[in-house]
Design a protein around this motif. Structure first.
Motif, PDB file in Angstrom:
ATOM      1  N   ASN A 102       6.248 118.013  86.828  1.00 23.68           N
ATOM      2  CA  ASN A 102       6.827 119.085  86.030  1.00 23.68           C
ATOM      3  C   ASN A 102       6.436 119.028  84.559  1.00 23.68           C
ATOM      4  OD1 ASN A 102       8.162 120.152  88.253  1.00 23.68           O
ATOM      5  ND2 ASN A 102       9.868 118.744  87.995  1.00 23.68           N
ATOM      6  N   VAL A 103       5.612 118.061  84.181  1.00 24.67           N
ATOM      7  CA  VAL A 103       5.183 117.942  82.794  1.00 24.67           C
ATOM      8  C   VAL A 103       3.967 118.839  82.578  1.00 24.67           C
ATOM      9  CG1 VAL A 103       4.253 116.381  81.045  1.00 24.67           C
ATOM     10  CG2 VAL A 103       6.057 115.593  82.592  1.00 24.67           C
ATOM     11  N   THR A 104       4.040 119.680  81.553  1.00 20.58           N
ATOM     12  CA  THR A 104       2.936 120.562  81.225  1.00 20.58           C
ATOM     13  C   THR A 104       2.136 119.950  80.086  1.00 20.58           C
ATOM     14  OG1 THR A 104       4.248 122.481  81.839  1.00 20.58           O
ATOM     15  CG2 THR A 104       2.315 122.882  80.473  1.00 20.58           C
ATOM     16  N   VAL A 105       0.829 119.927  80.249  1.00 22.47           N
ATOM     17  CA  VAL A 105      -0.037 119.368  79.221  1.00 22.47           C
ATOM     18  C   VAL A 105      -0.570 120.512  78.368  1.00 22.47           C
ATOM     19  CG1 VAL A 105      -2.149 118.096  78.764  1.00 22.47           C
ATOM     20  CG2 VAL A 105      -0.692 117.446  80.679  1.00 22.47           C
ATOM     21  N   ASP A 106      -0.249 120.493  77.070  1.00 20.22           N
ATOM     22  CA  ASP A 106      -0.791 121.450  76.119  1.00 20.22           C
ATOM     23  C   ASP A 106      -2.056 120.826  75.541  1.00 20.22           C
ATOM     24  OD1 ASP A 106      -1.401 123.263  74.169  1.00 20.22           O
ATOM     25  OD2 ASP A 106       0.380 122.870  72.946  1.00 20.22           O
ATOM     26  N   LEU A 107      -3.201 121.243  76.056  1.00 21.74           N
ATOM     27  CA  LEU A 107      -4.470 120.629  75.678  1.00 21.74           C
ATOM     28  C   LEU A 107      -4.707 120.661  74.168  1.00 21.74           C
ATOM     29  CD1 LEU A 107      -6.877 121.986  78.434  1.00 21.74           C
ATOM     30  CD2 LEU A 107      -5.662 119.808  78.385  1.00 21.74           C
ATOM     31  N   ASP A 108      -4.250 121.702  73.518  1.00 16.92           N
ATOM     32  CA  ASP A 108      -4.517 121.846  72.088  1.00 16.92           C
ATOM     33  C   ASP A 108      -3.673 120.918  71.227  1.00 16.92           C
ATOM     34  OD1 ASP A 108      -6.418 123.857  72.570  1.00 16.92           O
ATOM     35  OD2 ASP A 108      -4.839 125.364  72.716  1.00 16.92           O
ATOM     36  N   SER A 109      -2.595 120.374  71.768  1.00 17.12           N
ATOM     37  CA  SER A 109      -1.708 119.532  70.966  1.00 17.12           C
ATOM     38  C   SER A 109      -2.035 118.039  71.078  1.00 17.12           C
ATOM     39  CB  SER A 109      -0.252 119.761  71.380  1.00 17.12           C
ATOM     40  OG  SER A 109      -0.023 119.228  72.672  1.00 17.12           O
ATOM     41  N   LEU A 110      -2.927 117.670  71.982  1.00 24.09           N
ATOM     42  CA  LEU A 110      -3.229 116.265  72.192  1.00 24.09           C
ATOM     43  C   LEU A 110      -4.357 115.787  71.289  1.00 24.09           C
ATOM     44  CD1 LEU A 110      -3.127 116.167  76.088  1.00 24.09           C
ATOM     45  CD2 LEU A 110      -1.352 115.424  74.505  1.00 24.09           C
ATOM     46  N   ASP A 111      -4.228 114.568  70.788  1.00 25.54           N
ATOM     47  CA  ASP A 111      -5.280 113.944  69.999  1.00 25.54           C
ATOM     48  C   ASP A 111      -6.116 113.095  70.950  1.00 25.54           C
ATOM     49  OD1 ASP A 111      -6.877 112.883  68.036  1.00 25.54           O
ATOM     50  OD2 ASP A 111      -5.379 111.434  67.351  1.00 25.54           O
ATOM     51  N   VAL A 112      -7.204 113.674  71.434  1.00 24.99           N
ATOM     52  CA  VAL A 112      -8.019 113.033  72.467  1.00 24.99           C
ATOM     53  C   VAL A 112      -9.451 112.905  71.964  1.00 24.99           C
ATOM     54  CG1 VAL A 112      -8.915 113.257  74.805  1.00 24.99           C
ATOM     55  CG2 VAL A 112      -6.577 113.976  74.310  1.00 24.99           C
ATOM     56  N   GLY A 113     -10.009 111.715  72.118  1.00 24.90           N
ATOM     57  CA  GLY A 113     -11.414 111.517  71.834  1.00 24.90           C
ATOM     58  C   GLY A 113     -12.162 111.464  73.153  1.00 24.90           C
ATOM     59  N   CYS A 114     -13.332 112.042  73.187  1.00 35.38           N
ATOM     60  CA  CYS A 114     -14.089 112.080  74.433  1.00 35.38           C
ATOM     61  C   CYS A 114     -15.562 111.853  74.121  1.00 35.38           C
ATOM     62  CB  CYS A 114     -13.889 113.441  75.093  1.00 35.38           C
ATOM     63  SG  CYS A 114     -14.633 113.603  76.718  1.00 35.38           S
ATOM     64  N   PHE A 115     -16.205 111.052  74.956  1.00 34.65           N
ATOM     65  CA  PHE A 115     -17.632 110.823  74.795  1.00 34.65           C
ATOM     66  C   PHE A 115     -18.232 110.495  76.143  1.00 34.65           C
ATOM     67  CE2 PHE A 115     -15.415 106.870  73.872  1.00 34.65           C
ATOM     68  CZ  PHE A 115     -16.024 105.976  74.727  1.00 34.65           C
ATOM     69  N   ILE A 116     -19.540 110.637  76.213  1.00 31.25           N
ATOM     70  CA  ILE A 116     -20.302 110.260  77.396  1.00 31.25           C
ATOM     71  C   ILE A 116     -21.132 109.054  77.008  1.00 31.25           C
ATOM     72  CG2 ILE A 116     -22.093 110.959  79.020  1.00 31.25           C
ATOM     73  CD1 ILE A 116     -21.123 113.862  78.573  1.00 31.25           C
ATOM     74  N   ARG A 117     -21.068 108.025  77.825  1.00 31.31           N
ATOM     75  CA  ARG A 117     -21.790 106.786  77.528  1.00 31.31           C
ATOM     76  C   ARG A 117     -22.661 106.425  78.718  1.00 31.31           C
ATOM     77  NH1 ARG A 117     -17.922 102.484  75.722  1.00 31.31           N
ATOM     78  NH2 ARG A 117     -18.269 103.358  73.674  1.00 31.31           N
ATOM     79  N   LYS A 118     -23.912 106.073  78.446  1.00 29.12           N
ATOM     80  CA  LYS A 118     -24.855 105.684  79.494  1.00 29.12           C
ATOM     81  C   LYS A 118     -25.139 104.187  79.391  1.00 29.12           C
ATOM     82  CE  LYS A 118     -29.515 106.592  81.190  1.00 29.12           C
ATOM     83  NZ  LYS A 118     -30.715 107.396  81.011  1.00 29.12           N
ATOM     84  N   TYR A 119     -25.132 103.548  80.527  1.00 30.18           N
ATOM     85  CA  TYR A 119     -25.471 102.127  80.603  1.00 30.18           C
ATOM     86  C   TYR A 119     -26.734 101.974  81.422  1.00 30.18           C
ATOM     87  CZ  TYR A 119     -20.719 101.494  78.986  1.00 30.18           C
ATOM     88  OH  TYR A 119     -19.572 101.549  78.253  1.00 30.18           O
ATOM     89  N   THR A 120     -27.665 101.155  80.938  1.00 32.83           N
ATOM     90  CA  THR A 120     -28.887 100.858  81.684  1.00 32.83           C
ATOM     91  C   THR A 120     -29.201  99.377  81.525  1.00 32.83           C
ATOM     92  OG1 THR A 120     -30.416 101.221  79.842  1.00 32.83           O
ATOM     93  CG2 THR A 120     -29.834 103.154  81.157  1.00 32.83           C
TER      94      THR A 120
END
Length: 114
Positions: free
Chosen positions: A45-63
């Motif tokens: 029942n919890v609604t996530v307001d995407l605009d109110s969250l402080d989220v960092g996101c990145f794509i990382r490649k390992y080789t």
């Protein structure tokens, strides 16, 4: 880092869709609520307001020839979500090792998207 690219919420939404982004953002909330033992709260029942969250996101490649691993570390995040971008059978190595509840464990094998 050499093999890391930041990605903002809108770009990620354009790539994977709003429902997928909402699900990804929900994962740390579920973990944090579980860790805090909020038994009386129904996570469905919890609604996530995407605009109110402080989220960092990145794509990382390992080789094996570039960045073969990321060692255990502490950062300033309350929670981290790791999504596999390839199936475990598509490469050698690359196991995710996690520390949770003071236990070190190997996570996997994983399918793409897990």
């Amino acid at each position: 880092p050499e093999y890391q690219v930041p990605i903002d919420q809108q770009t990620l939404t354009n790539i994977v869709g709003k429902d997928t982004v909402r699900s990804l953002w929900q994962l740390p909330l579920e973990y944090l609520m579980e860790a805090a033992d909020f038994e009386s709260t129904n996570i469905a029942n919890v609604t996530v307001d995407l605009d109110s969250l402080d989220v960092g996101c990145f794509i990382r490649k390992y080789t094996s020839s570039g960045r073969p691993f990321l060692g255990f570390h502490v950062d300033d995040c309350d929670a981290t979500v790791n999504v596999c971008l390839s199936h475990s059978n598509d490469h050698q190595g690359g196991k995710l090792i996690a520390l949770s509840n003071r236990i070190v464990a190997s996570v996997g094998p994983r399918n793409m998207g897990e």
